[in-house]
Design a protein around this motif. Structure first.
Motif, PDB file in Angstrom:
ATOM      1  N   HIS A   1      43.080  35.238  37.156  1.00  0.00           N
ATOM      2  CA  HIS A   1      41.888  34.401  37.336  1.00  0.00           C
ATOM      3  C   HIS A   1      41.910  33.169  36.447  1.00  0.00           C
ATOM      4  O   HIS A   1      41.205  32.198  36.702  1.00  0.00           O
ATOM      5  CB  HIS A   1      40.626  35.223  37.036  1.00  0.00           C
ATOM      6  CG  HIS A   1      40.486  35.607  35.596  1.00  0.00           C
ATOM      7  ND1 HIS A   1      41.208  36.642  35.037  1.00  0.00           N
ATOM      8  CD2 HIS A   1      39.731  35.078  34.599  1.00  0.00           C
ATOM      9  CE1 HIS A   1      40.891  36.753  33.756  1.00  0.00           C
ATOM     10  NE2 HIS A   1      40.005  35.823  33.470  1.00  0.00           N
ATOM     11  N   ARG A   2      42.754  33.187  35.425  1.00  0.00           N
ATOM     12  CA  ARG A   2      42.854  32.056  34.498  1.00  0.00           C
ATOM     13  C   ARG A   2      43.938  31.070  34.926  1.00  0.00           C
ATOM     14  O   ARG A   2      43.704  29.872  35.004  1.00  0.00           O
ATOM     15  CB  ARG A   2      43.167  32.604  33.097  1.00  0.00           C
ATOM     16  CG  ARG A   2      43.499  31.543  32.055  1.00  0.00           C
ATOM     17  CD  ARG A   2      42.258  30.841  31.566  1.00  0.00           C
ATOM     18  NE  ARG A   2      42.571  29.959  30.453  1.00  0.00           N
ATOM     19  CZ  ARG A   2      41.675  29.517  29.589  1.00  0.00           C
ATOM     20  NH1 ARG A   2      40.418  29.885  29.712  1.00  0.00           N
ATOM     21  NH2 ARG A   2      42.022  28.712  28.618  1.00  0.00           N
TER      22      ARG A   2
ATOM     23  N   ALA B   1      38.237  27.084  35.196  1.00  0.00           N
ATOM     24  CA  ALA B   1      38.840  28.231  34.511  1.00  0.00           C
ATOM     25  C   ALA B   1      39.321  27.853  33.112  1.00  0.00           C
ATOM     26  O   ALA B   1      39.149  28.615  32.157  1.00  0.00           O
ATOM     27  CB  ALA B   1      40.010  28.775  35.334  1.00  0.00           C
TER      28      ALA B   1
ATOM     29  N   HIS C   1      43.234  33.815  42.938  1.00  0.00           N
ATOM     30  CA  HIS C   1      42.374  34.967  42.624  1.00  0.00           C
ATOM     31  C   HIS C   1      41.127  34.973  43.513  1.00  0.00           C
ATOM     32  O   HIS C   1      40.733  36.009  44.067  1.00  0.00           O
ATOM     33  CB  HIS C   1      41.973  34.912  41.148  1.00  0.00           C
ATOM     34  CG  HIS C   1      41.070  36.022  40.716  1.00  0.00           C
ATOM     35  ND1 HIS C   1      39.705  35.875  40.617  1.00  0.00           N
ATOM     36  CD2 HIS C   1      41.329  37.310  40.395  1.00  0.00           C
ATOM     37  CE1 HIS C   1      39.168  37.010  40.231  1.00  0.00           C
ATOM     38  NE2 HIS C   1      40.125  37.894  40.087  1.00  0.00           N
ATOM     39  N   SER C   2      40.514  33.796  43.674  1.00  0.00           N
ATOM     40  CA  SER C   2      39.292  33.680  44.471  1.00  0.00           C
ATOM     41  C   SER C   2      39.559  33.902  45.957  1.00  0.00           C
ATOM     42  O   SER C   2      38.846  34.664  46.624  1.00  0.00           O
ATOM     43  CB  SER C   2      38.671  32.296  44.246  1.00  0.00           C
ATOM     44  OG  SER C   2      37.586  32.078  45.108  1.00  0.00           O
TER      45      SER C   2
ATOM     46  N   PRO D   1      43.324  30.452  39.401  1.00  0.00           N
ATOM     47  CA  PRO D   1      41.970  30.836  39.821  1.00  0.00           C
ATOM     48  C   PRO D   1      41.728  30.747  41.316  1.00  0.00           C
ATOM     49  O   PRO D   1      41.000  31.560  41.883  1.00  0.00           O
ATOM     50  CB  PRO D   1      41.067  29.857  39.056  1.00  0.00           C
ATOM     51  CG  PRO D   1      41.956  28.706  38.693  1.00  0.00           C
ATOM     52  CD  PRO D   1      43.311  29.301  38.491  1.00  0.00           C
TER      53      PRO D   1
ATOM     54  N   LYS E   1      38.692  24.381  40.642  1.00  0.00           N
ATOM     55  CA  LYS E   1      38.729  25.766  40.169  1.00  0.00           C
ATOM     56  C   LYS E   1      39.574  25.892  38.902  1.00  0.00           C
ATOM     57  O   LYS E   1      39.228  26.649  37.985  1.00  0.00           O
ATOM     58  CB  LYS E   1      39.293  26.681  41.268  1.00  0.00           C
ATOM     59  CG  LYS E   1      38.330  26.935  42.424  1.00  0.00           C
ATOM     60  CD  LYS E   1      38.960  27.833  43.468  1.00  0.00           C
ATOM     61  CE  LYS E   1      38.057  28.045  44.675  1.00  0.00           C
ATOM     62  NZ  LYS E   1      36.852  28.810  44.343  1.00  0.00           N
TER      63      LYS E   1
END
Length: 378
Positions: free
Chosen positions: A79-80, A66, A86-87, A83, A62
């Motif tokens: 999310h960067r 990203a 975030h997921s 990630p 992931k």
């Protein structure tokens, strides 16, 4: 008779082997699965445990995905930079269980639960034990120490960086800043790497104010710490098997040990130089900077306040790396935000000119910078 002895030895070795295999099975599979079942029964979900690797490979994939795509200039960065968090937050809720190899990690984002952990008066949440290359960077310094060891370190740090001490550091900070800005004149009309410049500036400041050493000495130390950091990042997603990883060492393991020894030797040389100056009458004390206070604590006749040479080295590494990295990144990020929001840049510039004119900053004038304080809090 000989056959009987050989048979006994064979049975004993077979028993040891079976016991070792059983212990590995418990550590690598049975215990993680038991923890996962228990947490799910409590309503804590999360990505499923995978044999030996846990979720390490998922995290790595992931992150690489990203990093492979360009990022817009935005404050929405979770999310960067994280990630997987975030997921999994979207999939499993604000609190979930993930796995770093066979180690269970309870991820919490609920503010009240975070507050409870940080207010840990009952000491129910011990600090994580750092391993591998990252341990060589921080050792048992203030960031990782607990109990009396932490209390001694905190006392020294508080004394070294209280108001009067910081006031005495301002001339040195200004001198380092002037040297940096003077160098910027050569880049007029050209592109300048501010992050790289702040790296040199903060390293120069922390070397002089906390350790009394020159930038060149600090540069050598920080270069080794950066190499250790790169080793840690490079090996962060690799699974290390118990026992086997200690026997079959990689090239990076040997390099990490070499860097750790060189760092220790470098700090010990600086420490012994201070002690030698006091013994020879070249100095009246060990110095009032952070390093001087650490050396004084090492030679304290009161046993409970005394710290070892290893403790000093660990504290020096922690403050050199953590102090430098955090300040450097903060300055660069602030410059980026000011470049994006020119109206705040104008406000901050005008305020600084109103308070200090074209003179250097003073400790008395800093509290008057209301706009700068608002920017910092935001």
């Amino acid at each position: 008779m000989e056959c009987t002895i050989i048979n006994y030895i064979s049975i004993f070795l077979s028993g040891c082997l079976l016991f070792g295999v059983f212990k590995l099975f418990v550590k690598l599979w049975w215990t993680p699965m038991r923890i996962q079942r228990f947490m799910r029964s409590q309503g804590i979900q999360g990505p499923s445990f995978k044999f030996i690797q846990g979720n390490t490979r998922d995290v790595y994939i992931k992150r690489m995905q990203a990093m492979a795509t360009p990022m817009d200039l935005s404050h929405n960065i979770l999310h960067r930079v994280m990630p997987c968090v975030h997921s999994w937050l979207n999939l499993y809720g604000r609190n979930y269980l993930q796995w770093s190899g066979v180690d269970a990690q309870l991820m919490i984002t609920d503010p009240e639960m975070i507050k409870e952990v940080l207010h840990d008066r009952q000491k129910s949440f011990p600090k994580a034990k750092l391993k591998g290359h990252i341990h060589r960077i921080f050792g048992n310094g203030l960031a990782t120490a607990e109990g009396q060891r932490w209390a001694n370190s905190r006392r020294i740090a508080n004394f070294a960086f209280h108001g009067d001490s910081l006031k005495n550091m301002i001339p040195t900070m200004i001198e380092c800043g002037e040297k940096m800005i003077e160098g910027w004149k050569n880049y007029e009309g050209k592109e300048l790497d501010a992050f790289k410049e702040f790296k040199v500036f903060t390293l120069d400041v922390i070397s002089h104010t906390a350790f009394g050493s020159s930038y060149q000495q600090g540069k050598k130390i920080f270069h080794m710490l950066r190499e250790l950091c790169e080793l840690s990042i490079r090996n962060g997603y690799k699974i290390r098997l118990p026992i086997i990883s200690k026997i079959l060492k990689s090239k990076d393991d040997y390099e990490g040990e070499r860097l750790g020894k060189r760092l220790k030797d470098c700090f010990m040389e600086i420490i012994k130089e201070r002690e030698e100056k006091l013994r020879n009458g070249e100095a009246n004390d060990y110095g009032n900077d952070f390093l001087g206070l650490l050396i004084k604590a090492k030679n304290d006749p009161e046993t409970s306040q005394c710290i070892s040479m290893e403790d000093i080295v660990d504290e020096c590494k922690t403050f050199y790396f953590a102090g430098h990295e955090t300040t450097n990144v903060l300055l660069a990020w602030t410059m980026l935000l000011l470049a994006l929001h020119k109206e705040w840049q104008e406000k901050a510039r005008n305020e600084v000119l109103d308070v200090f004119g074209h003179n250097n900053p003073t400790l008395e004038g800093l509290p008057k910078l209301k706009t700068v304080r608002i920017m910092t809090y935001r």
